[in-house]
Design a protein around this motif. Structure first.
Motif, mmCIF file in Angstrom:
data_model
loop_
_atom_site.group_PDB
_atom_site.id
_atom_site.type_symbol
_atom_site.label_atom_id
_atom_site.label_comp_id
_atom_site.label_asym_id
_atom_site.label_seq_id
_atom_site.Cartn_x
_atom_site.Cartn_y
_atom_site.Cartn_z
ATOM 1 N N LEU A 39 3.047 1.513 -2.729
ATOM 2 C CA LEU A 39 4.178 0.623 -2.463
ATOM 3 C C LEU A 39 4.078 0.020 -1.069
ATOM 4 O O LEU A 39 4.034 0.736 -0.064
ATOM 5 C CB LEU A 39 5.489 1.410 -2.584
ATOM 6 N N THR A 40 4.060 -1.313 -1.009
ATOM 7 C CA THR A 40 4.031 -1.993 0.284
ATOM 8 C C THR A 40 4.908 -3.238 0.210
ATOM 9 O O THR A 40 5.677 -3.400 -0.746
ATOM 10 C CB THR A 40 2.577 -2.299 0.715
ATOM 11 N N VAL A 41 4.806 -4.110 1.213
ATOM 12 C CA VAL A 41 5.612 -5.338 1.221
ATOM 13 C C VAL A 41 4.723 -6.540 0.918
ATOM 14 O O VAL A 41 3.528 -6.511 1.223
ATOM 15 C CB VAL A 41 6.315 -5.534 2.588
ATOM 16 N N PRO A 42 5.312 -7.598 0.348
ATOM 17 C CA PRO A 42 4.491 -8.747 -0.018
ATOM 18 C C PRO A 42 4.329 -9.770 1.101
ATOM 19 O O PRO A 42 3.611 -10.745 0.933
ATOM 20 C CB PRO A 42 5.268 -9.371 -1.184
ATOM 21 N N GLY A 45 -6.296 2.256 -5.692
ATOM 22 C CA GLY A 45 -4.915 2.148 -6.153
ATOM 23 C C GLY A 45 -4.555 0.733 -6.588
ATOM 24 O O GLY A 45 -5.410 -0.144 -6.671
ATOM 25 N N THR A 46 -3.254 0.544 -6.865
ATOM 26 C CA THR A 46 -2.740 -0.772 -7.234
ATOM 27 C C THR A 46 -1.556 -1.084 -6.323
ATOM 28 O O THR A 46 -0.633 -0.266 -6.220
ATOM 29 C CB THR A 46 -2.210 -0.758 -8.692
ATOM 30 N N PRO A 47 -1.565 -2.233 -5.652
ATOM 31 C CA PRO A 47 -0.413 -2.540 -4.793
ATOM 32 C C PRO A 47 0.817 -2.890 -5.627
ATOM 33 O O PRO A 47 0.702 -3.658 -6.595
ATOM 34 C CB PRO A 47 -0.886 -3.758 -3.983
ATOM 35 N N VAL A 48 1.959 -2.299 -5.268
ATOM 36 C CA VAL A 48 3.236 -2.706 -5.867
ATOM 37 C C VAL A 48 4.154 -3.041 -4.691
ATOM 38 O O VAL A 48 3.982 -2.515 -3.591
ATOM 39 C CB VAL A 48 3.842 -1.612 -6.785
ATOM 40 N N PHE A 49 5.113 -3.937 -4.961
ATOM 41 C CA PHE A 49 5.808 -4.539 -3.821
ATOM 42 C C PHE A 49 7.298 -4.250 -3.772
ATOM 43 O O PHE A 49 7.977 -4.216 -4.804
ATOM 44 C CB PHE A 49 5.574 -6.052 -3.821
ATOM 45 N N ALA A 84 1.995 6.477 -2.660
ATOM 46 C CA ALA A 84 1.970 6.329 -1.195
ATOM 47 C C ALA A 84 2.819 5.114 -0.839
ATOM 48 O O ALA A 84 2.940 4.172 -1.634
ATOM 49 C CB ALA A 84 0.541 6.131 -0.696
ATOM 50 N N ILE A 85 3.416 5.158 0.364
ATOM 51 C CA ILE A 85 4.219 4.030 0.844
ATOM 52 C C ILE A 85 3.548 3.469 2.094
ATOM 53 O O ILE A 85 3.202 4.224 3.018
ATOM 54 C CB ILE A 85 5.659 4.475 1.182
ATOM 55 N N VAL A 86 3.365 2.152 2.113
ATOM 56 C CA VAL A 86 2.727 1.502 3.265
ATOM 57 C C VAL A 86 3.690 0.490 3.888
ATOM 58 O O VAL A 86 3.672 -0.692 3.547
ATOM 59 C CB VAL A 86 1.409 0.794 2.864
ATOM 60 N N PRO A 87 4.556 0.950 4.800
ATOM 61 C CA PRO A 87 5.413 -0.005 5.505
ATOM 62 C C PRO A 87 4.578 -0.750 6.547
ATOM 63 O O PRO A 87 3.636 -0.180 7.101
ATOM 64 C CB PRO A 87 6.472 0.886 6.173
ATOM 65 N N VAL A 88 4.925 -2.010 6.782
ATOM 66 C CA VAL A 88 4.156 -2.820 7.742
ATOM 67 C C VAL A 88 5.066 -3.166 8.928
ATOM 68 O O VAL A 88 6.114 -3.792 8.738
ATOM 69 C CB VAL A 88 3.645 -4.120 7.075
#
Ligand SMILES: Cc1ncc(COP(=O)(O)O)c(C=O)c1O
Length: 373
Positions: free
Chosen positions: A76-79, A94-98, A123-127
């Motif tokens: 999970l990240t941001v678009p 993995g596969t990015p989900v937004f 996993a969570i990927v905050p930017v």
């Protein structure tokens, strides 16, 4: 041709001397400067380990692999990020989900993590975008609730803090880029992973160096993705000035804030708060007549850019990967992409540059008002 550039990496005589010295006296690969740079950066960030790598993309990929991302797992990240954030999720398998963003900070909206439907994230990927830190305590609560580790994308936020703690020290790992536009640069590509977890550190160390346990024994499939010794030597010198440069960026931001505060249909970047201390990798404004403003500034010799004009869920490269729900339901990111504009901000900008850019922006608004009248 723009006279005031959008970004400008610093390269002093001290950095050139350090690069030359490293080239003449150290091994080109994994020389002493690499380890010294890692130690100094770990101390600066307040973490146990820093492992330097050849780019921010590899930092993210290796951190995600070390966090256990496996085939097809949702990350999970941001678009609204540079494409590398989502590329790294795919490179890791993995596969990015937004998750959509908070429209005032442009960072992951923690309230939307729970509301998000679809497969649970591993996993969570905050930017920490534009140098503004994400709300890490709230994101950590959500991460704990879904038992997903956090891998921070701190590529644009070297030195930013939340409640006094540096970004990159919150998650299972933090990932940095030293690409030439960043707040800390190394005379080429480069990146680093920060972590307090010895197992993550060990895995990333192996991944960057051919999966080595010793010279000719390899217990995982690794990559050739080390930071060059010469780059590390430049990074070591730069790191000593990072706080001072970030302070300069903050003072330019304050100056922009004062000059641009009262313009109509115009929004300033999020301000520092008692908890959030940003480092203004970019000074990003929002204007209804963004494209007109961009053209006006270009004619006045001011380079600007849009970070980013095409959100990740709309990138052709990801067409096969984006979930149908994500393809439509990210309104804050879409709205931001249509109105944001990045203005020049970097330590070597001069005080009168900010005054000049402020006047040019005000003039663009006066012209627009004349046209309406
Ligand atoms: C938010 C973000 N993530 C990841 C990266 C990837 O870093 P690199 O270009 O060093 O691979 C960058 C910068 O380029 C970035 O801005």
């Amino acid at each position: 041709m723009s006279e005031i550039r959008l970004a400008n990496p610093v390269l002093t005589k001290e950095m050139k001397d350090a690069a030359l010295r490293a080239m003449e006296t150290e091994k080109f690969v994994l020389g002493e400067s690499v380890y010294r740079f890692e130690e100094d950066l770990a101390q600066y960030l307040g973490v146990d380990h820093v492992i330097s790598v050849s780019s921010g993309t590899h930092a993210l990929q290796f951190a995600l692999m070390a966090a256990g991302v496996t085939r097809g797992a949702p990350v999970l990240t941001v678009p609204n990020s540079f494409i590398a954030t989502a590329n790294a999720a795919l490179h890791a398998g993995g596969t990015p989900v937004f998750c959509d963003i908070d429209p005032t900070t442009y960072t992951m909206d923690p309230t939307l993590i729970e509301a998000r439907r679809g497969p649970p994230a591993v996993a969570i990927v905050p930017v920490h975008l534009f140098g503004y830190p994400c709300d890490m305590p709230r994101i950590a609560e959500e991460a704990q609730r879904i038992s997903a580790p956090i891998i921070e994308d701190a590529a644009q936020a070297h030195g930013a803090t939340v409640d006094g703690t540096k970004v990159g020290a919150f998650g299972l790992a933090g990932c940095f880029s030293f690409y030439p536009s960043k707040n800390l640069t190394v005379g080429g590509d480069g990146g680093a992973v920060s972590t307090n977890d010895p197992k993550v550190a060990d895995t990333v160390r192996k991944l960057r160096d051919c999966g080595r346990t010793s010279q000719y024994e390899h217990d995982i499939i690794g990559y050739t993705a080390r930071l060059n010794t010469v780059s590390a030597a430049i990074g070591l010198v730069q790191l000593r000035s990072l706080d001072e440069w970030n302070e300069r960026r903050r003072s330019f931001a304050l100056e922009y804030d004062t000059r641009l505060r009262d313009l109509p249909d115009f929004a300033l970047p999020p301000s520092p708060t008692s908890r959030m201390n940003p480092v203004y990798h970019l000074y990003v404004v929002r204007a209804v007549l963004r494209d007109k403003l961009k053209h006006h500034l270009a004619a006045a010799g001011v380079e600007t850019a849009i970070h980013y004009p095409i959100p990740l869920h709309r990138q052709p490269a990801f067409a096969a990967y984006v979930l149908p729900a994500d393809a439509q339901a990210l309104p804050e990111t879409d709205a931001a992409a249509a109105s944001i504009l990045s203005l020049p901000i970097y330590p070597e900008l001069r005080d009168h540059d900010v005054a000049y850019i402020g006047d040019a922006i005000a003039q663009s608004f006066e012209r627009a008002a004349d046209v309406v009248a």
